[in-house]
Design a protein around this motif. Structure first.
Motif, PDB file in Angstrom:
ATOM      1  N   LYS A  62      -7.224  -4.143  -6.201  1.00 43.75           N
ATOM      2  CA  LYS A  62      -7.479  -2.604  -5.810  1.00 43.75           C
ATOM      3  C   LYS A  62      -7.505  -2.670  -4.235  1.00 43.75           C
ATOM      4  N   LEU A  63      -7.921  -3.523  -3.537  1.00 44.05           N
ATOM      5  CA  LEU A  63      -8.024  -3.542  -2.071  1.00 44.05           C
ATOM      6  C   LEU A  63      -6.645  -3.756  -1.532  1.00 44.05           C
ATOM      7  N   ALA A  64      -5.592  -4.055  -2.177  1.00 45.45           N
ATOM      8  CA  ALA A  64      -4.180  -3.886  -1.627  1.00 45.45           C
ATOM      9  C   ALA A  64      -3.727  -2.487  -1.753  1.00 45.45           C
ATOM     10  N   ARG A  65      -4.337  -1.745  -2.539  1.00 49.88           N
ATOM     11  CA  ARG A  65      -3.714  -0.421  -2.497  1.00 49.88           C
ATOM     12  C   ARG A  65      -4.833   0.660  -1.851  1.00 49.88           C
ATOM     13  N   VAL A  66      -5.529   0.199  -0.935  1.00 47.22           N
ATOM     14  CA  VAL A  66      -6.376   0.840  -0.117  1.00 47.22           C
ATOM     15  C   VAL A  66      -5.562   1.528   1.040  1.00 47.22           C
ATOM     16  N   HIS A  67      -5.418   2.834   1.449  1.00 43.78           N
ATOM     17  CA  HIS A  67      -4.645   3.258   2.451  1.00 43.78           C
ATOM     18  C   HIS A  67      -5.400   2.899   3.914  1.00 43.78           C
ATOM     19  N   TRP A  68      -4.898   1.639   4.400  1.00 44.48           N
ATOM     20  CA  TRP A  68      -5.647   1.038   5.537  1.00 44.48           C
ATOM     21  C   TRP A  68      -5.584   1.886   6.940  1.00 44.48           C
ATOM     22  N   ALA A  69      -4.508   2.699   7.023  1.00 38.59           N
ATOM     23  CA  ALA A  69      -4.665   3.877   8.113  1.00 38.59           C
ATOM     24  C   ALA A  69      -5.877   4.688   8.290  1.00 38.59           C
ATOM     25  N   TRP A  70      -6.302   5.155   6.979  1.00 42.23           N
ATOM     26  CA  TRP A  70      -7.624   5.925   7.082  1.00 42.23           C
ATOM     27  C   TRP A  70      -8.591   4.925   7.462  1.00 42.23           C
ATOM     28  N   ILE A  71      -8.824   3.591   7.045  1.00 46.44           N
ATOM     29  CA  ILE A  71      -9.990   3.071   7.439  1.00 46.44           C
ATOM     30  C   ILE A  71      -9.941   2.585   8.827  1.00 46.44           C
ATOM     31  N   LEU A  72      -8.783   2.462   9.414  1.00 45.84           N
ATOM     32  CA  LEU A  72      -8.731   2.284  10.881  1.00 45.84           C
ATOM     33  C   LEU A  72      -9.142   3.493  11.598  1.00 45.84           C
ATOM     34  N   LEU A  73      -8.894   4.640  11.301  1.00 43.79           N
ATOM     35  CA  LEU A  73      -9.356   5.821  11.652  1.00 43.79           C
ATOM     36  C   LEU A  73     -10.859   6.065  11.441  1.00 43.79           C
ATOM     37  N   ALA A  74     -11.155   5.716  10.632  1.00 44.05           N
ATOM     38  CA  ALA A  74     -12.746   5.694  10.472  1.00 44.05           C
ATOM     39  C   ALA A  74     -13.567   4.790  11.250  1.00 44.05           C
ATOM     40  N   VAL A  75     -12.863   3.469  11.686  1.00 44.26           N
ATOM     41  CA  VAL A  75     -13.490   2.540  12.608  1.00 44.26           C
ATOM     42  C   VAL A  75     -13.258   3.029  13.803  1.00 44.26           C
TER      43      VAL A  75
END
Length: 344
Positions: A47-60
């Motif tokens: 499931k982690l492979a399907r996470v939209h990491w651009a949103w996570i970087l924005l959150a950071v």
């Protein structure tokens, strides 16, 4: 028959200093075990492979930058007693945040106040007054947020109990602050026979000066901005996990996280943070248990690791270690000999 009391009375039993720390860490471990005891790690990795990491970087990025608004609010509160350079407040806050992530019982609050005292020659009780007002304003806004959240979602009993405790604490502190603001002479009538009386007098005077200043409404408005901005990284993480929930859902998670971790605990509030995140996502927003547990862990990562990095950079500019600053801050609070000024 001999006694351990110098006055001839019964011996006074004192709890060992390490007992509180042991209880705090045991509570954190218990929360982690309760949340993750049935977590399927093998199912989660794909499931982690399907996470939209651009949103996570924005959150950071948003979570790191949000504390600039806290520095702005802090400067507004301190304006009646001192003019503090903005970047110095930012540096003190990030060092304090770093301390909160590596030391128990939210030691960063004491450290950031101590740093401004040393750097800008502001009496420690006055800086402490500003931090007290900050927490009071935040507490009021969290109670208001809780009231709004309770209208749209059913709160777990654990959260309701925490809210009642918080409301009681805020009511007591708020009453003392209002009394101090309206009765400045109270500070001058307090006894001077005790070592801490002068410190307490200055705290009361600081509350009076800041609470009655023309800049106080601006500080309250800045607090609104500070809390509202914290919704953005949570909303970004919800989007990153593909949960198309409204902004109100992120606000609910924020309120529960802030309420649940208001009591000082283990470094970074590990365990308690995960439990509150899980309760908000699963019990209140209906997110499935597996995803709620995974997202709670991700939120902890986003909140903790970037602040550790930013705080480490701010700390490196002082040329000191966090334990050294922590020890100096406690010495200063006790009225012992001041340490040499830290680099700014």
């Amino acid at each position: 028959m001999g006694t351990n009391s110098p006055a001839g009375g019964g011996a006074v039993r004192r709890f060992p200093p390490w007992l509180g720390t042991v209880i705090v860490y045991a509570l954190s471990l218990g929360c982690l075990l309760w949340v993750y005891h049935d977590f399927d790690w093998r199912l989660e990795l794909p499931k982690l492979a399907r996470v939209h990491w651009a949103w996570i970087l924005l959150a950071v990025a948003c979570d790191v930058l949000v504390y600039f608004s806290q520095a702005w609010r802090w400067n507004i509160l301190l304006r009646p007693v001192a003019r503090v350079p903005f970047w110095r407040s930012v540096q003190a806050i990030y060092i304090g945040l770093f301390a909160n992530e590596v030391l128990p019982l939210r030691s960063g609050e004491l450290i950031r106040c101590y740093l401004l005292t040393v750097w800008d020659k502001i009496p420690f009780p006055l800086v402490l007054s500003s931090a007290l007002i900050e927490r009071l304003i935040d507490g009021v806004w969290l109670i208001v947020g809780f009231a709004l959240v309770s209208l749209s979602a059913e709160l777990p009993k654990e959260i309701e109990i925490g809210v009642w405790i918080l409301a009681s604490v805020v009511a007591v502190i708020g009453g003392l602050v209002v009394f101090s603001v309206l009765n400045r002479r109270f500070a001058h009538h307090m006894t001077t026979r005790h070592r801490w009386s002068e410190q307490l007098r200055r705290v009361v005077e600081g509350l009076h000066a800041m609470g009655r200043s023309k800049s106080f409404p601006a500080a309250v408005a800045a607090s609104t901005v500070y809390l509202a901005l914290q919704v953005i990284p949570i909303h970004a993480m919800l989007q990153g996990y593909g949960l198309n929930l409204p902004w109100g859902a992120a606000a609910i998670v924020l309120v529960v996280l802030r309420l649940g971790t208001v009591v000082p605990g283990a470094p970074g509030n590990v365990g308690l943070f995960h439990l509150c995140g899980f309760l908000a996502l699963h019990r209140m927003l209906g997110v499935d248990a597996q995803t709620a547990k995974s997202l709670s862990g991700m939120m902890f990562f986003v909140v903790t690791v970037p602040l550790l990095a930013a705080g480490a950079v701010a700390l490196a500019t002082t040329g000191s270690e966090i334990r050294e600053i922590y020890h100096s801050a406690h010495q200063h609070r006790r009225g012992q000999a001041p340490t040499e000024p830290l680099n700014k």
